[in-house]
Motif scaffolding. Structure first.
Motif, PDB file in Angstrom:
ATOM      1  N   VAL A 156     -95.098 112.570  34.900  1.00 43.37           N
ATOM      2  CA  VAL A 156     -95.075 112.505  33.433  1.00 43.37           C
ATOM      3  C   VAL A 156     -93.682 112.164  32.916  1.00 43.37           C
ATOM      4  CG1 VAL A 156     -95.328 113.894  31.328  1.00 43.37           C
ATOM      5  CG2 VAL A 156     -97.043 114.046  33.135  1.00 43.37           C
ATOM      6  N   TRP A 159     -93.044 108.479  32.480  1.00 45.00           N
ATOM      7  CA  TRP A 159     -93.883 107.711  31.565  1.00 45.00           C
ATOM      8  C   TRP A 159     -93.139 107.393  30.264  1.00 45.00           C
ATOM      9  CZ3 TRP A 159     -98.896 111.150  32.097  1.00 45.00           C
ATOM     10  CH2 TRP A 159     -99.453 110.915  33.352  1.00 45.00           C
ATOM     11  N   LYS A 162     -95.862 110.343  26.367  1.00 42.61           N
ATOM     12  CA  LYS A 162     -96.723 111.418  26.844  1.00 42.61           C
ATOM     13  C   LYS A 162     -97.985 111.425  25.980  1.00 42.61           C
ATOM     14  CE  LYS A 162     -92.854 114.247  28.428  1.00 42.61           C
ATOM     15  NZ  LYS A 162     -92.115 115.508  28.263  1.00 42.61           N
TER      16      LYS A 162
END
Length: 332
Positions: A156, A159, A162
């Motif tokens: 995560v 990325w 989110k």
């Protein structure tokens, strides 16, 4: 003649003494000059006063390769510098963590690789098994879920966006309208660490996942929750449509949602072969597609409204199979 010779000898002695006196004076001046300017006496000056020969030394014979090598090694081992360790060791420069100036230890890097490998393995197992199988697996090995969750959180971080943050922003206005007598009830399916519930502590949010990592999470199979029929206003699937029985999750969402309730889905775009076909199949489960958002890189966001309770119709037996490709994380 004798008197003349004596005079010549005396004259010669006087001349020699003067010459030595001149040399001594030159040496004295050179020494004083050296003391003042702190410079080395030049070779030329030493030749002038007769303290150094002007003749060149003959070149020495070429030494054997072995002796040259030995001398070189001796010189190298005798070299020292300020701050150098007495017993220097040579090592390969190690990688550094971004924002950290200290080298990452070999053991830590190996542990990180092992964690990543275990996460990828568990991730692949989830996509190729049912939620019931996954639940049984975690009951036998609760630590495996922590390993999966930690590995997921590492993904995560990389990325650009989110997805849960996007969903939180979208539902905030609805939750702010929630009242004590008529609260907006939310069911977060596949909640992880229940960040949504923690973001809205005053609202009624049910958080479900296979393992309860904190007090906000209810552990169990989200295909079979304890929620009452038609008791929820918003159902959320944020990157949680995993497993071979994902249609069971959609059926459960239809059961717990009020008619007119909202179902929000966020998924990784690469999981869809044809997103329009997926949406068409999903609408057969008693939903109407309200929105499809593909503007955010890497992700797809979809909103659906419940328009029909499929548990009370014969359509339940003729529902299409919902399929998504597994999300396989690359080895880093």
């Amino acid at each position: 003649m004798k008197a003349k010779n004596k005079k010549n000898i005396a004259k010669a002695i006087t001349t020699i003494s003067k010459t030595h006196k001149i040399k001594r004076n030159k040496i004295k001046r050179l020494a004083e000059k050296k003391g003042k300017k702190k410079k080395k006496i030049s070779k030329k000056a030493l030749i002038e006063v007769g303290l150094k020969s002007d003749t060149k030394k003959p070149k020495s014979t070429v030494e054997s390769t072995q002796s040259i090598t030995n001398d070189s090694l001796v010189k190298l081992t005798n070299i020292s510098y300020k701050g150098a360790p007495e017993n220097p060791t040579f090592y390969k420069r190690q990688k550094k963590v971004e924002g950290d100036k200290t080298p990452v230890s070999f053991i830590k890097r190996m542990k990180d690789k092992l964690k990543g490998a275990r996460f990828r393995y568990l991730n692949e197992q989830f996509y190729s098994s049912t939620s019931q199988d996954a639940l049984l697996f975690f009951k036998k090995d609760p630590e495996a879920f922590k390993a999966y969750h930690n590995g997921y959180m590492q993904q995560v971080i990389r990325w650009p966006v989110k997805p849960l943050d996007v969903i939180i922003k979208q539902i905030t206005p609805m939750l702010k309208k929630s009242k004590e007598k008529s609260p907006v009830v939310v069911a977060d399916f596949g909640c992880g660490d229940a960040k949504l519930a923690q973001a809205f502590p005053k609202n009624k949010i049910h958080s479900f996942d296979l393992v309860a990592v904190n007090k906000h999470v209810t552990a169990g199979d989200m295909a079979h929750t304890t929620l009452a029929n038609g008791s929820v206003d918003i159902v959320i699937f944020c990157l949680s449509l995993m497993g071979t029985n994902l249609q069971s999750f959609i059926k459960e969402a239809n059961r717990v949602l009020k008619t007119g309730g909202l179902m929000k889905v966020a998924e990784i775009e690469s999981r869809f072969d044809n997103i329009n076909i997926f949406i068409d199949h999903l609408t057969k489960y008693g939903f109407e597609n309200l929105k499809l958002d593909r503007e955010i890189e890497m992700f797809v966001f979809m909103d659906f409204k419940k328009i029909q309770d499929i548990s009370k119709t014969a359509l339940k037996k003729k529902l299409p199979i919902l399929e998504l490709k597994p999300c396989i994380y690359k080895k880093r």
